[in-house]
Scaffold this motif. Structure first.
Motif, mmCIF file in Angstrom:
data_model
loop_
_atom_site.group_PDB
_atom_site.id
_atom_site.type_symbol
_atom_site.label_atom_id
_atom_site.label_comp_id
_atom_site.label_asym_id
_atom_site.label_seq_id
_atom_site.Cartn_x
_atom_site.Cartn_y
_atom_site.Cartn_z
ATOM 1 N N LEU A 443 -36.237 35.139 10.737
ATOM 2 C CA LEU A 443 -35.922 34.648 12.080
ATOM 3 C C LEU A 443 -34.858 33.556 12.093
ATOM 4 N N ASP A 444 -34.790 32.772 11.020
ATOM 5 C CA ASP A 444 -33.826 31.661 11.002
ATOM 6 C C ASP A 444 -32.571 31.992 10.210
ATOM 7 N N ASP A 445 -32.495 33.230 9.735
ATOM 8 C CA ASP A 445 -31.306 33.732 9.030
ATOM 9 C C ASP A 445 -30.965 32.920 7.782
ATOM 10 N N GLU A 446 -31.983 32.379 7.103
ATOM 11 C CA GLU A 446 -31.728 31.717 5.831
ATOM 12 C C GLU A 446 -31.510 32.774 4.755
ATOM 13 N N PRO A 447 -30.564 32.558 3.823
ATOM 14 C CA PRO A 447 -30.353 33.535 2.747
ATOM 15 C C PRO A 447 -31.612 33.670 1.892
ATOM 16 N N GLY A 448 -31.731 34.798 1.222
ATOM 17 C CA GLY A 448 -32.895 35.044 0.374
ATOM 18 C C GLY A 448 -32.533 35.871 -0.841
ATOM 19 N N THR A 449 -33.431 35.895 -1.770
ATOM 20 C CA THR A 449 -33.268 36.751 -2.945
ATOM 21 C C THR A 449 -33.935 38.100 -2.665
ATOM 22 N N SER A 450 -33.904 38.962 -3.668
ATOM 23 C CA SER A 450 -34.573 40.258 -3.482
ATOM 24 C C SER A 450 -36.063 40.077 -3.210
ATOM 25 N N GLU A 451 -36.624 38.926 -3.593
ATOM 26 C CA GLU A 451 -38.032 38.633 -3.312
ATOM 27 C C GLU A 451 -38.292 38.621 -1.813
ATOM 28 N N GLN A 452 -37.478 37.879 -1.053
ATOM 29 C CA GLN A 452 -37.669 37.825 0.398
ATOM 30 C C GLN A 452 -37.235 39.136 1.067
ATOM 31 N N PHE A 453 -36.177 39.755 0.553
ATOM 32 C CA PHE A 453 -35.749 41.035 1.129
ATOM 33 C C PHE A 453 -36.860 42.094 1.008
ATOM 34 N N ALA A 454 -37.455 42.205 -0.190
ATOM 35 C CA ALA A 454 -38.482 43.232 -0.404
ATOM 36 C C ALA A 454 -39.737 42.931 0.404
#
Length: 720
Positions: A443-454
Motif C-alpha cells: 500500500l505504501d509502495d516501499e521497495p521489497g525483495t523477492s520475500e515481500q513480492f512472493a
C-alpha cells in the motif's frame, strides 16, 4: 486334525493377505518372507500329522518355525552364520512397532528389514490362528485370519482394478477349497462350494453397489497414513524465509552454497514450501514423512512427466533443508531422508557432503497452461491469511477486476505486481513478511525483495480465489563452470509463489522478475514456458474464462501395483447379471420342463413322470445310471427318500409297468396316477434340510439328458 487341503487353502489365504501389502513395500520384497513363513507353518502341521504326540506342542513349534523363517528371509544380516544373535532379537522387538514407522514413510517404502519385518510377523500370527481354528471350528472360519490380514493391508493402501479382482478371485478359490466335501462325506448332507460361492458373490455385488452409492464421486480411499503418519519433527531451525535477506546481503552474497551437476541446467532449486500464514509467520501444516524407495507424482499431476537427475555437492548450507525439486522421486547418499510430499520439501538430520536426486518434470507448453483452470482442491492452496487489512482486500479485487480465478488471471496478477512494485537495491535490504511489512510494501509502495513480492502475491492471489503458496530456494546459473558443475551462491537466494494448475500441479511464477534477471533462459524450462504464456495473456479486462476439459479417468486411479485397465464395474455388473440369471433361470427351466412332460399324450406322459422323478432325485445327489428301473432308483434313494417319497416311487413304478406291458395306449387315469406319484416324491423330498433343497433347486446337471436314459421312451414308442 484338519485335512491337508483345508490347511493349505487357509494358509494360502494368509499368504494372499500378506501380499496385499505389495503396494506398500513392493511385491518382490514381500514374496519370499510371506511364502516361506506360510510354508514353514505348513511343514509343522505335516510333522504333527505324522507324529500326533507333538500336537500339544504345535503352537510353540509353529511360532518357532515362523520366527526362524522371518529371521532367515528378512533379518539374515543380523545373524551370525545364519544363527540368531542379540541384535536379531532386538530387530524382532523393533518389528512390533514397524507398522507405525511404515505409516511415517512415503510408499513404496524402502524395504529396510526394520520396516518389512512386521509383515511376516503379522502373517505368522494369522497362520498360527489358522492352524488352531481349523481343528476347532467349521472350515469357513479358516479363511478369516487371511481376510483380517488383507483388511489391515487395505487400511494402508486400498487395492483397486486388476489387483483387487485377482485378490477377490484368490479368496473365492480358497473358500471353494475349504468347503469341498471330503470323499468320505456324503455330498448331499452339506452345502456345496457352488452354493456358497453364489452367496459370497451376491454379498460382493451388493456390497460393491452399496459402496458405490455411498461414495459416487470416487474420493480418495481412507488410509491410516492420513491420520497417523507424522514423523518426529527435526530440531527447530531458522526458516529459510527468515534467512533470505541475510543471504542477499552484499557481505555474504558471493558465498558458495552448493554445486550441482546435471545433463541440462536446472532453473530453480527449492528448500522449503510454506502454505500456512497466520498474519505473522509463514509455516507448513503438512506432515513430514520418511522418504521411501521411490515417490511417484501425485494424482493432481495428470500430464506426462519425464525423469530428471542431478548430483548435488553441499558447501555452506545449514539447517535440515536440502536443495530439491518440485516432484522428487528418489534420493541417494542421505541418511534417513525425510520429505513433505505435498510441497516436495526435502529434509535430513545430518547434512551430507554429496547426494543424488531424481525427480519428475511435467511436460507442459504455454498453450496448455493458458487453457487450464486452477485446482481449488490443492492442499494448502487456499489456506488462512489471518486478519487481512481492508485496504489489501480492496487492492486484490481491483488488481483482477473481479475476474474468475484461472491461470491466465494468475499471470495477470503477476504482471500487475511487476509493473506496480519495485525491487529493493540498497542496503540494508527490507526484511519481514507479516502483515505490517506486507502492508507497507503493497500500500505504501516501499521497495521489497523477492520475500515481500512472493508473500504479497500469495496473499493477493488467495483473496481472489487463486490457490497459491510460498516457496524459498535458489535460482540457478544456466552456464556451467569449467569442470562441468553449476555453482549456486547466497546471492542466488530467491522466494517465489506457486499456483495450483488443474491437471498440471503446482507451477512457479516470478512476480519480482528476479528469477531470470541477468541469466539466459533455458529452452523448455518452466521459466521459458511461463514467458511464452505471459506474451499471450491479454489485458485483465479482456481475459475470457477458459474451457476446462473434464478430468481424465487416470486422475481417479490410486498408486499401487502396475496393472492393465480392467473395467471392474463392468465385471461386477456382468457377474451379478449371470448370477441372477442362474438363481432364477434354473428353477424356472425345471418347472417348464415338468409342465411339458406332464402334457405329453398317452404313454409319453407316464415316461415323463418317470423322468421327472428320476431327475428330482438326481438333483438331490442320488447316483442314477442309464439302465436303472424305477425300483432300482428307489433302492438307490433310500438315504434320501422318506416313506412318502418311496411310496410315490412305487406308484410311478406301477404306472410304468402298465405303460410297458399293457400292449397298447394306457388311459389318462394311468398318467394321472403316475404324476400323483411324482407329487408324493416331491412332498417327501421337502422333509430334507433347507440347504439340501436349495442346492437341488439350483443344481445344473439334472437339466441335461442322462446318457442312455431315454431307452424307456424308445420302448414305449415302439409299443405304440
Amino acid at each position: 486334525m484338519s485335512t491337508r487341503r483345508r490347511t493349505a487353502a487357509a494358509l494360502a489365504a494368509v499368504a494372499v493377505g500378506g501380499l496385499c501389502f505389495g503396494p506398500v513395500f513392493g511385491l518382490t520384497s514381500l514374496l519370499l518372507p510371506v511364502l516361506v513363513v506360510c510354508l514353514a507353518v505348513y511343514a509343522v502341521t505335516e510333522l504333527c500329522r505324522y507324529r500326533p504326540t507333538l500336537l500339544t506342542w504345535r503352537p510353540l513349534l509353529v511360532l518357532v518355525a515362523g520366527l526362524l523363517a522371518t529371521i532367515e528371509t528378512v533379518l539374515r544380516s543380523t545373524t551370525l552364520a545364519g544363527l540368531p544373535t542379540a541384535e536379531t532379537i532386538r530387530a524382532l522387538g523393533r518389528g512390533l512397532t514397524a507398522w507405525q514407522l511404515t505409516l511415517e514413510s512415503t510408499w513404496p517404502a524402502r524395504p529396510d528389514p526394520d520396516l518389512v519385518v512386521f509383515i511376516p510377523l503379522l502373517v505368522l500370527l494369522a497362520a498360527l490362528l489358522v492352524v488352531e481354528l481349523l481343528d476347532r471350528t467349521p472350515p469357513l472360519v479358516g479363511v478369516l485370519p487371511g481376510l483380517a490380514v488383507a483388511g489391515i493391508a487395505q487400511a494402508y493402501i486400498a487395492l483397486s482394478g486388476f489387483a483387487a479382482v485377482l485378490v477377490a478371485l484368490a479368496f473365492g478359490a480358497v473358500i471353494a477349497a475349504l468347503l469341498v466335501p471330503d470323499a468320505a462325506r456324503k455330498p448331499q448332507r452339506s452345502v456345496t462350494p457352488l452354493i456358497t460361492g453364489a452367496i459370497v458373490t451376491v454379498l460382493a455385488v451388493v456390497g460393491a453397489l452399496a459402496v458405490g452409492a455411498a461414495d459416487p464421486f470416487e474420493r480418495t480411499p481412507y488410509t491410516l497414513q492420513q491420520a497417523q503418519s507424522v514423523a518426529a519433527p527435526a530440531t527447530r531451525q531458522a526458516s529459510p524465509l527468515d534467512e533470505l535477506a541475510g543471504r542477499l546481503d552484499r557481505r555474504s552474497k558471493d558465498t558458495v552454497v552448493f554445486r550441482y551437476q546435471a545433463p541440462s541446467p536446472v532453473g530453480r532449486w527449492r528448500q522449503v514450501v510454506l502454505n500456512s500464514f497466520d498474519g505473522a509467520n509463514w509455516t507448513t501444516d503438512h506432515p513430514i514423512l520418511r522418504l521411501g524407495s521411490e515417490l511417484p507424482p501425485g494424482p493432481e499431476v495428470r500430464v506426462q512427466t519425464e525423469p530428471q537427475h542431478a548430483e548435488v555437492e553441499v558447501k555452506e548450507l545449514r539447517g535440515p533443508w536440502l536443495p530439491g525439486q518440485l516432484l522428487p522421486s528418489s534420493l541417494r547418499g542421505v541418511i534417513e531422508p525425510q520429505i513433505e510430499p505435498i510441497g516436495g520439501t526435502l529434509l535430513t538430520g545430518e547434512m551430507p557432503d554429496r547426494y543424488e536426486l531424481t525427480w519428475a518434470k511435467p511436460k507442459v507448453d504455454a498453450k496448455l497452461l493458458l487453457a487450464s483452470g486452477i485446482d481449488a482442491d490443492a492442499p494448502g492452496g487456499l489456506g488462512d491469511l489471518g486478519a487481512v487489512p481492508n485496504e489489501v482486500a480492496a487492492l486484490a479485487t481491483d488488481a483482477l477486476a473481479g475476474r474468475r480465478a484461472t491461470f491466465a488471471t494468475a499471470l495477470a496478477l503477476e504482471s500487475y505486481m511487476r509493473k506496480r512494485y519495485k525491487l529493493a537495491s540498497t542496503d540494508p535490504l527490507p526484511t519481514g513478511h507479516s502483515w505490517p511489512q506486507l502492508r507497507r510494501f503493497l500500500l505504501d509502495d516501499e521497495p521489497g525483495t523477492s520475500e515481500q513480492f512472493a508473500a504479497g502475491y500469495v496473499a493477493l492471489a488467495r483473496v481472489n480465489g487463486i490457490p497459491a503458496r510460498l516457496v524459498v530456494g535458489f535460482r540457478a546459473p544456466t552456464t556451467a563452470d569449467a569442470d562441468g558443475w553449476y555453482t549456486v551462491h547466497n546471492g542466488d537466494a530467491l522466494a517465489w509463489p506457486e499456483v495450483a494448475v488443474d491437471g498440471v500441479g503446482w507451477w512457479p511464477l516470478d512476480p519480482s522478475g528476479q528469477a531470470a534477471s541477468g541469466k539466459s533462459v533455458v529452452p523448455g524450462s518452466d521459466t521459458d514456458v511461463t514467458d511464452q504464456a505471459r506474451r499471450e495473456v491479454p489485458p485483465v479486462n479482456e481475459i475470457q474464462d477458459p474451457e476446462v476439459a473434464p478430468p481424465s479417468e487416470s486422475s481417479h486411479k490410486s498408486a499401487g501395483w502396475p496393472r492393465p485397465d480392467v473395467p471392474a464395474l463392468g465385471i461386477f455388473i456382468g457377474s451379478g447379471a449371470l448370477l441372477l440369471l442362474w438363481l432364477l433361470g434354473v428353477p424356472l427351466l425345471k418347472t417348464l420342463r415338468a409342465v411339458r412332460r406332464k402334457r405329453r399324450p398317452g404313454n409319453a406322459a407316464v415316461v415323463g413322470a418317470w423322468a421327472e422323478a428320476r431327475d428330482r432325485l438326481r438333483a438331490h445327489g442320488v447316483a442314477v445310471t442309464s439302465g436303472m428301473t424305477v425300483r432300482d432308483l428307489a433302492l438307490a434313494a433310500e438315504d434320501v427318500a422318506d416313506e412318502r417319497a418311496s411310496a410315490g416311487l412305487a406308484v410311478v413304478a406301477n404306472s410304468v409297468d402298465q405303460a410297458l406291458w399293457s400292449g397298447g395306449q394306457v388311459g389318462p387315469e394311468v398318467s394321472r396316477e403316475a404324476w400323483a406319484g411324482v407329487r408324493e416324491v416331491r412332498r417327501g423330498l421337502r422333509s430334507r434340510p433347507l440347504a439340501d433343497r436349495l442346492q437341488a433347486a439350483l443344481e445344473l446337471r439334472s437339466l441335461f439328458r442322462l446318457s442312455g436314459g431315454d431307452r424307456l421312451r424308445r420302448v414305449v414308442a415302439a409299443d405304440r
